[in-house]
Design a protein around this motif. Structure first.
Motif, PDB file in Angstrom:
ATOM      1  N   ASN A  70      98.526  25.834  71.647  1.00 14.81           N
ATOM      2  CA  ASN A  70      98.471  25.317  73.013  1.00 14.81           C
ATOM      3  C   ASN A  70      99.859  24.859  73.424  1.00 14.81           C
ATOM      4  N   ILE A  71     100.446  25.546  74.379  1.00  8.39           N
ATOM      5  CA  ILE A  71     101.794  25.225  74.826  1.00  8.39           C
ATOM      6  C   ILE A  71     101.709  24.510  76.155  1.00  8.39           C
ATOM      7  N   HIS A  87      98.175  33.697  81.435  1.00 12.90           N
ATOM      8  CA  HIS A  87      97.585  33.911  80.113  1.00 12.90           C
ATOM      9  C   HIS A  87      96.268  33.160  79.983  1.00 12.90           C
ATOM     10  N   GLU A  88      96.248  31.897  80.443  1.00 13.99           N
ATOM     11  CA  GLU A  88      95.022  31.095  80.363  1.00 13.99           C
ATOM     12  C   GLU A  88      93.892  31.738  81.156  1.00 13.99           C
ATOM     13  N   MET A  89      94.204  32.195  82.364  1.00 20.23           N
ATOM     14  CA  MET A  89      93.184  32.779  83.228  1.00 20.23           C
ATOM     15  C   MET A  89      92.606  34.061  82.623  1.00 20.23           C
ATOM     16  N   VAL A  90      93.470  34.836  81.967  1.00 25.50           N
ATOM     17  CA  VAL A  90      93.034  36.123  81.414  1.00 25.50           C
ATOM     18  C   VAL A  90      92.304  35.945  80.084  1.00 25.50           C
ATOM     19  N   CYS A  91      92.827  35.052  79.241  1.00 30.10           N
ATOM     20  CA  CYS A  91      92.364  34.987  77.848  1.00 30.10           C
ATOM     21  C   CYS A  91      91.382  33.854  77.551  1.00 30.10           C
ATOM     22  N   TRP A  92      91.415  32.794  78.318  1.00 25.97           N
ATOM     23  CA  TRP A  92      90.565  31.652  78.007  1.00 25.97           C
ATOM     24  C   TRP A  92      89.319  31.649  78.880  1.00 25.97           C
ATOM     25  N   GLN A  93      88.210  31.211  78.294  1.00 24.57           N
ATOM     26  CA  GLN A  93      86.987  31.021  79.053  1.00 24.57           C
ATOM     27  C   GLN A  93      87.110  29.750  79.900  1.00 24.57           C
ATOM     28  N   VAL A  94      86.219  29.609  80.868  1.00 25.66           N
ATOM     29  CA  VAL A  94      86.291  28.472  81.797  1.00 25.66           C
ATOM     30  C   VAL A  94      86.261  27.124  81.074  1.00 25.66           C
ATOM     31  N   PRO A  95      85.408  26.927  80.049  1.00 20.36           N
ATOM     32  CA  PRO A  95      85.428  25.623  79.370  1.00 20.36           C
ATOM     33  C   PRO A  95      86.804  25.262  78.803  1.00 20.36           C
ATOM     34  N   ARG A  98      89.717  26.316  79.949  1.00 19.45           N
ATOM     35  CA  ARG A  98      90.640  26.019  81.049  1.00 19.45           C
ATOM     36  C   ARG A  98      90.400  24.600  81.573  1.00 19.45           C
ATOM     37  N   LEU A  99      89.139  24.195  81.641  1.00 22.19           N
ATOM     38  CA  LEU A  99      88.833  22.845  82.122  1.00 22.19           C
ATOM     39  C   LEU A  99      89.307  21.809  81.110  1.00 22.19           C
ATOM     40  N   ALA A 100      89.064  22.062  79.842  1.00 26.24           N
ATOM     41  CA  ALA A 100      89.502  21.121  78.809  1.00 26.24           C
ATOM     42  C   ALA A 100      91.019  20.946  78.848  1.00 26.24           C
ATOM     43  N   MET A 101      91.758  22.059  78.978  1.00 24.94           N
ATOM     44  CA  MET A 101      93.209  21.979  79.042  1.00 24.94           C
ATOM     45  C   MET A 101      93.667  21.212  80.277  1.00 24.94           C
ATOM     46  N   GLU A 113      90.403  15.575  70.526  1.00 23.94           N
ATOM     47  CA  GLU A 113      90.187  16.616  69.520  1.00 23.94           C
ATOM     48  C   GLU A 113      88.986  17.486  69.884  1.00 23.94           C
ATOM     49  N   LYS A 114      87.932  16.869  70.387  1.00 25.12           N
ATOM     50  CA  LYS A 114      86.756  17.636  70.803  1.00 25.12           C
ATOM     51  C   LYS A 114      87.105  18.541  71.984  1.00 25.12           C
ATOM     52  N   LEU A 115      87.917  18.040  72.914  1.00 31.22           N
ATOM     53  CA  LEU A 115      88.319  18.880  74.037  1.00 31.22           C
ATOM     54  C   LEU A 115      89.159  20.059  73.557  1.00 31.22           C
ATOM     55  N   ASN A 116      90.045  19.802  72.617  1.00 32.80           N
ATOM     56  CA  ASN A 116      90.915  20.861  72.098  1.00 32.80           C
ATOM     57  C   ASN A 116      90.130  22.000  71.471  1.00 32.80           C
ATOM     58  N   LYS A 117      88.959  21.675  70.920  1.00 37.23           N
ATOM     59  CA  LYS A 117      88.147  22.719  70.269  1.00 37.23           C
ATOM     60  C   LYS A 117      87.597  23.730  71.274  1.00 37.23           C
ATOM     61  N   TRP A 118      87.556  23.366  72.551  1.00 34.62           N
ATOM     62  CA  TRP A 118      87.085  24.295  73.589  1.00 34.62           C
ATOM     63  C   TRP A 118      88.171  25.294  73.961  1.00 34.62           C
ATOM     64  N   ILE A 119      89.406  25.022  73.604  1.00 35.54           N
ATOM     65  CA  ILE A 119      90.519  25.853  74.039  1.00 35.54           C
ATOM     66  C   ILE A 119      90.680  27.006  73.056  1.00 35.54           C
ATOM     67  N   VAL A 120      89.893  28.027  73.257  1.00 37.09           N
ATOM     68  CA  VAL A 120      89.909  29.207  72.380  1.00 37.09           C
ATOM     69  C   VAL A 120      89.843  30.458  73.214  1.00 37.09           C
TER      70      VAL A 120
END
Length: 222
Positions: A3-4, A137-145, A147-150, A215-222
């Motif tokens: 996560n940058i 990159h986030e919009m293309v590769c990450w799911q909505v959860p 993006r919201l967590a980030m 930490e729980k929010l970070n786990k959504w960033i996949v």
């Protein structure tokens, strides 16, 4: 996934003072449009207080946020002003905001006479280009959860206040505004915030939101 987070480049107080000498202080109430798409880009802005969102309006009338929100201490409106084109986006005050407005000719004088500011501007534009690439990159590769967590994590870093409950996000955004910032619907944002609340990664009390487990929010960033 790594996560940058591209943090805005901080201006030194003496650098801000130089910019203040060349500009005029203007107050914008919450919701006020600071500049609009189609306007001539003939001035830059130093945000003294408040937060500003940069967005576009789609053909069907939806607001879509582009770039991150701009925070106190940041310069805004740089690229188009230096290019002297037309604005392609809108800028709106998220809350009551105070900005120093510097016209293009005065800003160019400032850059010529104070190269340290010119270097900071160049670095800022570089950071924002990388930031724009990261958002794509986030919009293309990450799911909505994710993006919201980030977004919540970024907001807690830029507008967070530590409390006994957790990190309070000292910035009130509607679910519609959040949806515009991550490219989804208001209903989806409401549903996901309830999910985050149930898993105890965030807490919501009235209109206040707290980050209680990053930490729980970070786990959504996949």
């Amino acid at each position: 996934m790594e996560n940058i987070n591209y943090e805005p480049l901080a201006l030194e107080e003496e650098e801000k003072n130089l910019i203040r000498e060349y500009g005029t202080v203007v107050n914008y109430p919450k919701g006020q449009i600071i500049f609009a798409a189609g306007d001539t880009a003939d001035r830059i802005y130093l945000i003294e207080e408040g937060f500003v969102k940069i967005y576009r309006i789609t053909a069907d009338g939806r607001r879509v946020t582009v770039g991150s929100m701009r925070s106190p201490g940041e310069l805004m409106g740089l690229a188009e002003t230096l290019y002297h084109g037309e604005r392609t986006c809108f800028a709106g005050a998220i809350n009551d905001a105070t900005l120093v407005v510097v016209r293009k000719n005065r800003f160019e004088e400032l850059l010529e006479q104070h190269p340290v500011i010119a270097i900071k501007v160049a670095k800022t534009l570089g950071v924002r280009m990388r930031e724009a690439e990261a958002i794509i990159h986030e919009m293309v590769c990450w799911q909505v959860p994710g993006r919201l967590a980030m977004l919540l994590l970024k907001m807690s870093e830029r507008a967070g206040v530590e409390t006994e409950i957790g990190t309070k996000i000292d910035l009130r955004l509607t679910h519609e505004e959040i949806a515009c910032m991550i490219g989804t619907s208001r209903q989806t944002v409401t549903s996901l915030l309830n999910t985050f609340k149930q898993e105890k990664s965030i807490a919501i009390e009235g209109r206040e939101m707290y980050i209680i487990d990053s930490e729980k929010l970070n786990k959504w960033i996949v």
